[in-house]
Design a protein around this motif. Structure first.
Motif, PDB file in Angstrom:
ATOM      1  N   GLN A  30       0.903  -1.148   0.108  1.00 13.01           N
ATOM      2  CA  GLN A  30      -0.092   0.117  -0.138  1.00 13.01           C
ATOM      3  C   GLN A  30       0.810   1.258   0.113  1.00 13.01           C
ATOM      4  OE1 GLN A  30      -3.383   0.169  -0.081  1.00 13.01           O
ATOM      5  NE2 GLN A  30      -3.104   2.066  -0.508  1.00 13.01           N
ATOM      6  N   LYS A  31       1.719   1.284   0.700  1.00 11.76           N
ATOM      7  CA  LYS A  31       2.839   2.495   0.852  1.00 11.76           C
ATOM      8  C   LYS A  31       3.641   2.688  -0.656  1.00 11.76           C
ATOM      9  CE  LYS A  31       6.737   4.212   3.133  1.00 11.76           C
ATOM     10  NZ  LYS A  31       7.993   4.004   4.273  1.00 11.76           N
ATOM     11  N   VAL A  32       4.065   1.752  -1.260  1.00  8.97           N
ATOM     12  CA  VAL A  32       4.615   1.751  -2.500  1.00  8.97           C
ATOM     13  C   VAL A  32       3.519   2.279  -3.418  1.00  8.97           C
ATOM     14  CG1 VAL A  32       5.863   0.645  -4.322  1.00  8.97           C
ATOM     15  CG2 VAL A  32       6.366  -0.094  -1.771  1.00  8.97           C
ATOM     16  N   ALA A  33       2.355   1.595  -3.585  1.00 14.68           N
ATOM     17  CA  ALA A  33       1.503   2.245  -4.224  1.00 14.68           C
ATOM     18  C   ALA A  33       0.999   3.632  -4.131  1.00 14.68           C
ATOM     19  CB  ALA A  33       0.128   1.157  -4.056  1.00 14.68           C
ATOM     20  N   GLU A  34       0.976   4.151  -2.888  1.00 20.02           N
ATOM     21  CA  GLU A  34       0.656   5.530  -2.612  1.00 20.02           C
ATOM     22  C   GLU A  34       1.841   6.333  -3.116  1.00 20.02           C
ATOM     23  OE1 GLU A  34       0.016   5.702   1.504  1.00 20.02           O
ATOM     24  OE2 GLU A  34      -1.922   4.652   1.291  1.00 20.02           O
ATOM     25  N   GLN A  35       3.012   5.950  -3.210  1.00 26.86           N
ATOM     26  CA  GLN A  35       4.109   6.764  -3.521  1.00 26.86           C
ATOM     27  C   GLN A  35       4.086   6.704  -5.119  1.00 26.86           C
ATOM     28  OE1 GLN A  35       7.549   4.437  -1.969  1.00 26.86           O
ATOM     29  NE2 GLN A  35       7.646   5.513   0.003  1.00 26.86           N
ATOM     30  N   ALA A  36       3.643   5.728  -5.836  1.00 29.74           N
ATOM     31  CA  ALA A  36       3.383   5.807  -7.259  1.00 29.74           C
ATOM     32  C   ALA A  36       2.256   6.528  -7.448  1.00 29.74           C
ATOM     33  CB  ALA A  36       3.385   4.412  -7.810  1.00 29.74           C
ATOM     34  N   GLN A  53       7.898   1.499  -9.890  1.00 28.03           N
ATOM     35  CA  GLN A  53       8.029   2.455  -8.566  1.00 28.03           C
ATOM     36  C   GLN A  53       9.324   2.122  -7.785  1.00 28.03           C
ATOM     37  OE1 GLN A  53       6.469   5.376  -7.951  1.00 28.03           O
ATOM     38  NE2 GLN A  53       7.715   5.591  -5.825  1.00 28.03           N
ATOM     39  N   LEU A  54       9.747   0.647  -7.540  1.00 27.00           N
ATOM     40  CA  LEU A  54      10.618   0.490  -6.736  1.00 27.00           C
ATOM     41  C   LEU A  54      12.052   0.931  -7.355  1.00 27.00           C
ATOM     42  CD1 LEU A  54       9.108  -2.983  -5.318  1.00 27.00           C
ATOM     43  CD2 LEU A  54       9.544  -0.951  -4.011  1.00 27.00           C
TER      44      LEU A  54
END
Length: 91
Positions: A30-36, A53-54
């Motif tokens: 969820q955190k990575v998705a939000e950053q994207a 994103q990563l």
């Protein structure tokens, strides 16, 4: 998702997850998705978006995508290439 994609995702996720070890897998995704900039449900999140994103999350917005960069040629002569491919220009 193919096995190599899972391995790539886990390899990219490991150093990011080390920074926030208290998060569980779903929270980390969820955190990575939000950053994207993804705000939909996690069920619609693609592995491509996570991997991108990563890979690119900590780079500037002007940085070229690695897959495109390897094939990029400065000042490429498209017209000459098309003429050569058609056998019209023999440089």
């Amino acid at each position: 998702m193919a096995c190599h994609r899972i391995e790539e995702l886990l390899e990219l996720l490991e150093p990011v997850w080390q920074k926030d070890q208290e998060l569980n897998l779903v929270q980390m995704l969820q955190k990575v998705a939000e950053q994207a900039g993804f705000d939909g449900p996690l069920s619609e999140l693609t592995d491509d978006m996570l991997i991108y994103q990563l890979k690119m999350g900590d780079t500037s917005k002007d940085t070229m995508i690695p897959g495109i960069k390897k094939d990029y040629v400065d000042d490429f002569d498209w017209k000459g290439a098309i003429l050569k491919a058609r056998g019209i220009d023999d440089e």
